[in-house]
Design a protein around this motif. Structure first.
Motif, PDB file in Angstrom:
ATOM      1  N   LYS A 132      24.829   5.833  19.477  1.00  0.00           N
ATOM      2  CA  LYS A 132      24.725   6.797  20.581  1.00  0.00           C
ATOM      3  C   LYS A 132      25.769   7.905  20.427  1.00  0.00           C
ATOM      4  O   LYS A 132      25.470   9.092  20.606  1.00  0.00           O
ATOM      5  N   LEU A 133      26.998   7.531  20.093  1.00  0.00           N
ATOM      6  CA  LEU A 133      28.053   8.525  19.915  1.00  0.00           C
ATOM      7  C   LEU A 133      27.721   9.510  18.793  1.00  0.00           C
ATOM      8  O   LEU A 133      27.956  10.716  18.910  1.00  0.00           O
ATOM      9  N   ILE A 134      27.160   8.987  17.705  1.00  0.00           N
ATOM     10  CA  ILE A 134      26.830   9.837  16.563  1.00  0.00           C
ATOM     11  C   ILE A 134      25.755  10.852  16.945  1.00  0.00           C
ATOM     12  O   ILE A 134      25.863  12.042  16.650  1.00  0.00           O
ATOM     13  N   ILE A 135      24.716  10.387  17.625  1.00  0.00           N
ATOM     14  CA  ILE A 135      23.618  11.282  18.000  1.00  0.00           C
ATOM     15  C   ILE A 135      24.054  12.230  19.111  1.00  0.00           C
ATOM     16  O   ILE A 135      23.660  13.404  19.134  1.00  0.00           O
ATOM     17  N   ASP A 136      24.891  11.754  20.024  1.00  0.00           N
ATOM     18  CA  ASP A 136      25.450  12.639  21.056  1.00  0.00           C
ATOM     19  C   ASP A 136      26.230  13.791  20.437  1.00  0.00           C
ATOM     20  O   ASP A 136      26.312  14.882  21.013  1.00  0.00           O
ATOM     21  N   ALA A 137      26.820  13.538  19.254  1.00  0.00           N
ATOM     22  CA  ALA A 137      27.589  14.567  18.546  1.00  0.00           C
ATOM     23  C   ALA A 137      26.691  15.486  17.718  1.00  0.00           C
ATOM     24  O   ALA A 137      27.189  16.288  16.930  1.00  0.00           O
ATOM     25  N   ASP A 138      25.366  15.361  17.906  1.00  0.00           N
ATOM     26  CA  ASP A 138      24.373  16.179  17.217  1.00  0.00           C
ATOM     27  C   ASP A 138      24.392  15.938  15.715  1.00  0.00           C
ATOM     28  O   ASP A 138      24.282  16.863  14.908  1.00  0.00           O
ATOM     29  N   LYS A 139      24.538  14.662  15.335  1.00  0.00           N
ATOM     30  CA  LYS A 139      24.541  14.280  13.931  1.00  0.00           C
ATOM     31  C   LYS A 139      23.487  13.207  13.679  1.00  0.00           C
ATOM     32  O   LYS A 139      22.974  12.603  14.618  1.00  0.00           O
ATOM     33  N   ILE A 140      23.179  12.989  12.415  1.00  0.00           N
ATOM     34  CA  ILE A 140      22.129  12.060  12.026  1.00  0.00           C
ATOM     35  C   ILE A 140      22.758  10.828  11.383  1.00  0.00           C
ATOM     36  O   ILE A 140      23.395  10.935  10.327  1.00  0.00           O
ATOM     37  N   PRO A 141      22.610   9.652  12.005  1.00  0.00           N
ATOM     38  CA  PRO A 141      23.205   8.446  11.429  1.00  0.00           C
ATOM     39  C   PRO A 141      22.393   7.893  10.264  1.00  0.00           C
ATOM     40  O   PRO A 141      21.158   7.923  10.269  1.00  0.00           O
ATOM     41  N   ILE A 142      23.114   7.401   9.271  1.00  0.00           N
ATOM     42  CA  ILE A 142      22.528   6.662   8.148  1.00  0.00           C
ATOM     43  C   ILE A 142      23.228   5.312   8.118  1.00  0.00           C
ATOM     44  O   ILE A 142      24.444   5.243   7.911  1.00  0.00           O
ATOM     45  N   LEU A 143      22.478   4.251   8.350  1.00  0.00           N
ATOM     46  CA  LEU A 143      23.058   2.912   8.430  1.00  0.00           C
ATOM     47  C   LEU A 143      22.674   2.100   7.206  1.00  0.00           C
ATOM     48  O   LEU A 143      21.504   2.037   6.828  1.00  0.00           O
ATOM     49  N   ILE A 144      23.679   1.448   6.615  1.00  0.00           N
ATOM     50  CA  ILE A 144      23.455   0.544   5.490  1.00  0.00           C
ATOM     51  C   ILE A 144      23.791  -0.868   5.952  1.00  0.00           C
ATOM     52  O   ILE A 144      24.914  -1.149   6.353  1.00  0.00           O
ATOM     53  N   GLY A 145      22.788  -1.767   5.923  1.00  0.00           N
ATOM     54  CA  GLY A 145      22.983  -3.144   6.372  1.00  0.00           C
ATOM     55  C   GLY A 145      23.346  -4.052   5.226  1.00  0.00           C
ATOM     56  O   GLY A 145      23.537  -3.610   4.112  1.00  0.00           O
ATOM     57  N   GLY A 146      23.376  -5.358   5.539  1.00  0.00           N
ATOM     58  CA  GLY A 146      22.940  -6.033   6.722  1.00  0.00           C
ATOM     59  C   GLY A 146      21.442  -6.331   6.765  1.00  0.00           C
ATOM     60  O   GLY A 146      20.654  -5.951   5.939  1.00  0.00           O
ATOM     61  N   GLY A 147      21.123  -7.157   7.790  1.00  0.00           N
ATOM     62  CA  GLY A 147      19.747  -7.549   8.005  1.00  0.00           C
ATOM     63  C   GLY A 147      18.974  -6.562   8.846  1.00  0.00           C
ATOM     64  O   GLY A 147      19.543  -5.651   9.450  1.00  0.00           O
ATOM     65  N   HIS A 148      17.654  -6.807   8.928  1.00  0.00           N
ATOM     66  CA  HIS A 148      16.812  -5.901   9.699  1.00  0.00           C
ATOM     67  C   HIS A 148      16.952  -6.130  11.198  1.00  0.00           C
ATOM     68  O   HIS A 148      16.388  -5.368  11.989  1.00  0.00           O
TER      69      HIS A 148
END
Length: 326
Positions: A132-148
């Motif tokens: 939420k913080l990342i998108i609130d900052a008008d940025k695009i998150p890229i997450l590397i997991g981990g499980g689905h």
């Protein structure tokens, strides 16, 4: 907040300096505190969640918690050149999972299902707040997991930021739409749907052999749940597969997230590795097309490194393709 912010020292651990070359690890600039997120110049924020609890809670055995470190070893050594701009990226850090992993270390399924599910829920909560913080900052998150299982935190965090349900396209051999029992890697999307965080959901490349009759019926009877079977795609050319993928994107349209489960890639080291699936070039093409359609996030999960270098390189290709498409 359960987040370890990376510093230049963290980048330096993985960056291999060579005279006459410039690597991503040398050019990336960290932030000192999470409040600096909005003022950072990067458009993309890369985050890791090194855990395997959700996969184990889904009766799986996985080294998926190692994917993040494998990725770092490759991504930080990408060459900075006319095609790769480190200025577009903030390598934020990782969700702190050590305590959760230690608690789950001696747990077994099915007797410890509830306890493992509660640990997954805590990761859900940590992750959704940061997304939420990342998108609130008008940025695009890229997450590397981990499980689905971490798809739930991605969807919830995006929903909270946009203040509306979101759509998702999932390149996957499975729906991960199992029943609402203890939280695990197989029910992130069904939980997100039940909470009204998820609206339209499209599974691209679903395998006939690993989808229950009940799930097929639920999808077939729903207007917001759709799929494209891998068996209906495998004989097609890459170009024809691309056309079908674009059709799937038309279903989710705007405000969608892109999920990539590495189980969907043929012979890719993953938690449910398969001899049948999409090729690396095909998946790279799908990622570039999705980014150009302005998706809200990229989530890469279920990679389970056996050969560290190859897995890290593969994920780095996916991430760099996504960023370049911007």
């Amino acid at each position: 907040m359960s987040l370890k912010l990376y510093t230049t020292a963290d980048y330096d651990k993985y960056t291999k300096i060579r005279v006459g070359e410039t690597k991503f690890g040398e050019e990336l600039s960290p932030i000192q505190q999470i409040e600096d997120l909005a003022s950072h110049h990067a458009k993309f924020v890369v985050l890791g969640v090194p855990e395997n609890i959700g996969i184990r809670a889904n009766h799986g055995n996985s080294s998926a918690h190692k994917a993040w470190e494998s990725f770092l070893a490759s991504f930080l050594n990408i060459q900075v050149n006319a095609h790769n701009n480190a200025h577009d990226v903030l390598l934020l850090g990782e969700i702190i999972t050590q305590d959760y992993m230690q608690q789950a270390e001696n747990m077994k399924m099915p007797e410890d299902a509830d306890q493992m599910g509660k640990l997954v829920e805590q990761i859900d909560d940590d992750l959704s707040k940061i997304i939420k913080l990342i998108i609130d900052a008008d940025k695009i998150p890229i997450l590397i997991g981990g499980g689905h299982n971490n798809a739930f935190g991605m969807i919830k965090g995006t929903h909270l930021a946009l203040e509306k349900p979101i759509n998702v396209i999932n390149i996957d051999a499975h729906t991960d739409f199992r029943r609402l029992e203890n939280r695990h890697s197989g029910n992130g999307f069904s939980y997100a749907k039940s909470k009204a965080y998820l609206d339209k959901y499209f599974v691209f490349g679903l395998h006939k052999n690993y989808t229950s009759d009940a799930v097929f019926k639920e999808f077939d009877e729903s207007k917001s749940l759709k799929y494209e079977l891998y068996e209906d795609l495998e004989h097609l050319t890459t170009l024809d597969k691309t056309v079908r993928f674009k059709s799937a994107l038309n279903f989710v349209q705007q405000n969608f997230g892109l999920e990539l489960d590495c189980d969907a890639i043929q012979d890719f080291p993953s938690s449910a590795q398969s001899p049948s699936g999409f090729s690396m070039p095909e998946v790279r093409t799908f990622i570039k097309i999705a980014r150009k359609s302005k998706c809200q996030y990229l989530h890469i999960c279920e990679a389970a490194p056996h050969e560290t270098i190859q897995v890290g390189k593969a994920i780095s290709y996916f991430v760099s393709d996504f960023i370049r498409a911007y």
